[in-house]
Motif scaffolding. Structure first.
Motif, PDB file in Angstrom:
ATOM      1  N   GLU A 273       0.840  -1.206   0.000  1.00 51.61           N
ATOM      2  CA  GLU A 273       0.000   0.000   0.000  1.00 51.61           C
ATOM      3  C   GLU A 273       0.870   1.250   0.000  1.00 51.61           C
ATOM      4  OE1 GLU A 273      -3.726   1.749   2.703  1.00 51.61           O
ATOM      5  OE2 GLU A 273      -2.675  -0.089   3.294  1.00 51.61           O
ATOM      6  N   LEU A 274       1.924   1.233   0.803  1.00 50.26           N
ATOM      7  CA  LEU A 274       2.852   2.360   0.872  1.00 50.26           C
ATOM      8  C   LEU A 274       3.616   2.544  -0.442  1.00 50.26           C
ATOM      9  CD1 LEU A 274       4.532   2.271   4.406  1.00 50.26           C
ATOM     10  CD2 LEU A 274       3.474   4.250   3.308  1.00 50.26           C
ATOM     11  N   ALA A 275       4.039   1.428  -1.047  1.00 45.42           N
ATOM     12  CA  ALA A 275       4.797   1.510  -2.293  1.00 45.42           C
ATOM     13  C   ALA A 275       3.979   2.197  -3.381  1.00 45.42           C
ATOM     14  CB  ALA A 275       5.214   0.105  -2.746  1.00 45.42           C
ATOM     15  N   LEU A 276       2.694   1.819  -3.487  1.00 47.48           N
ATOM     16  CA  LEU A 276       1.831   2.452  -4.485  1.00 47.48           C
ATOM     17  C   LEU A 276       1.603   3.917  -4.146  1.00 47.48           C
ATOM     18  CD1 LEU A 276      -0.005   2.285  -6.953  1.00 47.48           C
ATOM     19  CD2 LEU A 276      -1.865   1.589  -5.416  1.00 47.48           C
ATOM     20  N   THR A 277       1.377   4.209  -2.871  1.00 51.29           N
ATOM     21  CA  THR A 277       1.132   5.585  -2.441  1.00 51.29           C
ATOM     22  C   THR A 277       2.321   6.478  -2.741  1.00 51.29           C
ATOM     23  OG1 THR A 277      -0.360   4.837  -0.680  1.00 51.29           O
ATOM     24  CG2 THR A 277       0.561   7.046  -0.463  1.00 51.29           C
ATOM     25  N   LEU A 278       3.523   6.012  -2.422  1.00 52.41           N
ATOM     26  CA  LEU A 278       4.729   6.799  -2.685  1.00 52.41           C
ATOM     27  C   LEU A 278       4.955   6.997  -4.178  1.00 52.41           C
ATOM     28  CD1 LEU A 278       7.098   5.308   0.021  1.00 52.41           C
ATOM     29  CD2 LEU A 278       6.426   7.709  -0.178  1.00 52.41           C
ATOM     30  N   ARG A 279       4.657   5.971  -4.954  1.00 54.14           N
ATOM     31  CA  ARG A 279       4.825   6.090  -6.407  1.00 54.14           C
ATOM     32  C   ARG A 279       3.889   7.145  -6.973  1.00 54.14           C
ATOM     33  NH1 ARG A 279       4.099   1.234 -10.924  1.00 54.14           N
ATOM     34  NH2 ARG A 279       3.735   2.594 -12.710  1.00 54.14           N
ATOM     35  N   VAL A 280       2.620   7.102  -6.575  1.00 53.00           N
ATOM     36  CA  VAL A 280       1.627   8.029  -7.113  1.00 53.00           C
ATOM     37  C   VAL A 280       1.886   9.450  -6.625  1.00 53.00           C
ATOM     38  CG1 VAL A 280      -0.826   8.628  -7.148  1.00 53.00           C
ATOM     39  CG2 VAL A 280      -0.118   6.244  -7.407  1.00 53.00           C
ATOM     40  N   LEU A 281       2.126   9.616  -5.319  1.00 52.68           N
ATOM     41  CA  LEU A 281       2.376  10.954  -4.791  1.00 52.68           C
ATOM     42  C   LEU A 281       3.679  11.527  -5.339  1.00 52.68           C
ATOM     43  CD1 LEU A 281       1.272  10.741  -1.042  1.00 52.68           C
ATOM     44  CD2 LEU A 281      -0.039  11.453  -3.050  1.00 52.68           C
ATOM     45  N   GLY A 282       4.633  10.633  -5.629  1.00 57.92           N
ATOM     46  CA  GLY A 282       5.884  11.103  -6.200  1.00 57.92           C
ATOM     47  C   GLY A 282       5.690  11.750  -7.559  1.00 57.92           C
ATOM     48  N   THR A 283       4.781  11.219  -8.362  1.00 57.02           N
ATOM     49  CA  THR A 283       4.502  11.830  -9.666  1.00 57.02           C
ATOM     50  C   THR A 283       3.758  13.151  -9.505  1.00 57.02           C
ATOM     51  OG1 THR A 283       2.384  10.647  -9.907  1.00 57.02           O
ATOM     52  CG2 THR A 283       4.361   9.554 -10.732  1.00 57.02           C
ATOM     53  N   MET A 284       2.976  13.261  -8.429  1.00 59.06           N
ATOM     54  CA  MET A 284       2.223  14.488  -8.184  1.00 59.06           C
ATOM     55  C   MET A 284       3.103  15.595  -7.615  1.00 59.06           C
ATOM     56  SD  MET A 284      -1.165  12.699  -6.515  1.00 59.06           S
ATOM     57  CE  MET A 284      -1.927  14.252  -6.042  1.00 59.06           C
ATOM     58  N   SER A 285       4.256  15.224  -7.061  1.00 57.43           N
ATOM     59  CA  SER A 285       5.133  16.222  -6.438  1.00 57.43           C
ATOM     60  C   SER A 285       5.712  17.191  -7.453  1.00 57.43           C
ATOM     61  CB  SER A 285       6.257  15.520  -5.672  1.00 57.43           C
ATOM     62  OG  SER A 285       7.114  14.822  -6.570  1.00 57.43           O
ATOM     63  N   ASN A 286       5.656  16.831  -8.720  1.00 60.45           N
ATOM     64  CA  ASN A 286       6.155  17.721  -9.771  1.00 60.45           C
ATOM     65  C   ASN A 286       5.103  18.711 -10.240  1.00 60.45           C
ATOM     66  OD1 ASN A 286       8.677  16.394  -9.822  1.00 60.45           O
ATOM     67  ND2 ASN A 286       7.849  14.811 -11.165  1.00 60.45           N
ATOM     68  N   SER A 287       3.905  18.638  -9.658  1.00 58.11           N
ATOM     69  CA  SER A 287       2.816  19.528 -10.045  1.00 58.11           C
ATOM     70  C   SER A 287       2.753  20.710  -9.083  1.00 58.11           C
ATOM     71  CB  SER A 287       1.492  18.766 -10.034  1.00 58.11           C
ATOM     72  OG  SER A 287       1.141  18.409  -8.701  1.00 58.11           O
TER      73      SER A 287
ATOM     74  N   GLN B  98       8.125   3.706   5.698  1.00 54.97           N
ATOM     75  CA  GLN B  98       8.574   2.602   4.858  1.00 54.97           C
ATOM     76  C   GLN B  98       9.910   2.042   5.341  1.00 54.97           C
ATOM     77  OE1 GLN B  98       9.874   3.328   0.714  1.00 54.97           O
ATOM     78  NE2 GLN B  98       8.265   1.901   0.132  1.00 54.97           N
ATOM     79  N   SER B  99      10.821   2.922   5.738  1.00 55.10           N
ATOM     80  CA  SER B  99      12.129   2.458   6.211  1.00 55.10           C
ATOM     81  C   SER B  99      11.993   1.651   7.492  1.00 55.10           C
ATOM     82  CB  SER B  99      13.065   3.653   6.428  1.00 55.10           C
ATOM     83  OG  SER B  99      12.631   4.446   7.527  1.00 55.10           O
ATOM     84  N   GLN B 100      11.052   2.031   8.358  1.00 50.26           N
ATOM     85  CA  GLN B 100      10.827   1.269   9.585  1.00 50.26           C
ATOM     86  C   GLN B 100      10.211  -0.092   9.289  1.00 50.26           C
ATOM     87  OE1 GLN B 100      11.750   2.056  12.852  1.00 50.26           O
ATOM     88  NE2 GLN B 100      12.920   3.578  11.701  1.00 50.26           N
ATOM     89  N   LEU B 101       9.331  -0.150   8.322  1.00 53.05           N
ATOM     90  CA  LEU B 101       8.760  -1.435   7.916  1.00 53.05           C
ATOM     91  C   LEU B 101       9.845  -2.369   7.405  1.00 53.05           C
ATOM     92  CD1 LEU B 101       5.417  -0.555   6.090  1.00 53.05           C
ATOM     93  CD2 LEU B 101       5.671  -2.113   8.016  1.00 53.05           C
ATOM     94  N   GLN B 102      10.779  -1.822   6.666  1.00 50.58           N
ATOM     95  CA  GLN B 102      11.890  -2.620   6.154  1.00 50.58           C
ATOM     96  C   GLN B 102      12.726  -3.166   7.309  1.00 50.58           C
ATOM     97  OE1 GLN B 102      13.843   0.136   3.548  1.00 50.58           O
ATOM     98  NE2 GLN B 102      12.266   0.017   1.973  1.00 50.58           N
ATOM     99  N   ALA B 103      12.973  -2.335   8.319  1.00 47.47           N
ATOM    100  CA  ALA B 103      13.775  -2.768   9.463  1.00 47.47           C
ATOM    101  C   ALA B 103      13.055  -3.824  10.280  1.00 47.47           C
ATOM    102  CB  ALA B 103      14.111  -1.562  10.346  1.00 47.47           C
TER     103      ALA B 103
END
Length: 202
Positions: A101-115, A132-137
């Motif tokens: 869920e986080l991966a998709l959210t970051l991907r989508v919001l990342g494209t919006m950050s250029n707007s 996300q980094s804490q989930l990885q740990a």
């Protein structure tokens, strides 16, 4: 050979990464299968977020509501329907679902950050990256799993992961942005809190 909870989680994440790479869909960061030091795991900090942090996400959501992206926008069924509830999954499965869920959210919001929304998305993107980094740990520090669910419950996680994987192909960019933006607070207040609470999330 029987696998423990951490082993099952690691195996599932490895398979997810291979599948998503092959289909060029929403990626699951390779760091999840890189076995980070579990001593860095601190999901308990996310049981309750500071009001200023939640306000940053509300501001981003409100800014999106006011943008032209929602004018005359007609979308099919929502990406995150009402049955999307991590409590329906086993404890060891919940971080896997949240990570996707986080991966998709970051991907989508990342494209919006250029707007024009770039300024209001800076803090939310930074916060989501920290989560996300804490989930990885914590990938290797999952509690012992209980009995595996039977019947349709056994396939719920794979169904949800497939739904997220296919979303960029099945939904228009505007509808995908709408779904992800309006899911932000639910992700933080419900899903993240549930994963942070472990067995106490019932």
């Amino acid at each position: 050979m029987k696998l423990g909870a951490a082993g099952r989680c690691s195996l599932l994440l490895t398979l997810m990464s291979a599948l998503l790479t092959r289909t060029r869909a929403v990626p699951v960061p390779s760091a999840l299968s890189a076995h980070p030091d579990a001593r860095d795991c601190d999901m308990a900090q996310f049981k309750t977020l500071a009001p200023r942090e939640l306000q940053a996400f509300r501001k981003a959501r409100d800014a999106f509501e006011e943008s032209l992206l929602l004018k005359d926008l007609e979308c099919p069924s929502p990406l995150f329907p009402r049955p999307w509830d991590l409590r329906q999954l086993q404890v060891w499965e919940r971080p896997v679902a949240l990570q996707a869920e986080l991966a998709l959210t970051l991907r989508v919001l990342g494209t919006m950050s250029n707007s024009t929304l770039g300024d209001v998305l800076d803090q939310p993107l930074h916060m989501l990256g920290h989560i996300q980094s804490q989930l990885q740990a914590c990938a290797l520090a999952q509690p012992t799993a209980g009995p595996r669910p039977q019947g349709r419950h056994r396939h719920r996680l794979s169904h949800w992961l497939q739904r997220l994987q296919q979303a960029p192909e099945k939904e228009s960019p505007a509808c995908l942005q709408s779904s992800v933006t309006f899911n932000l607070l639910r992700l933080l207040v419900r899903d993240l809190k549930c994963v942070a609470s472990g067995h106490l999330c019932v």
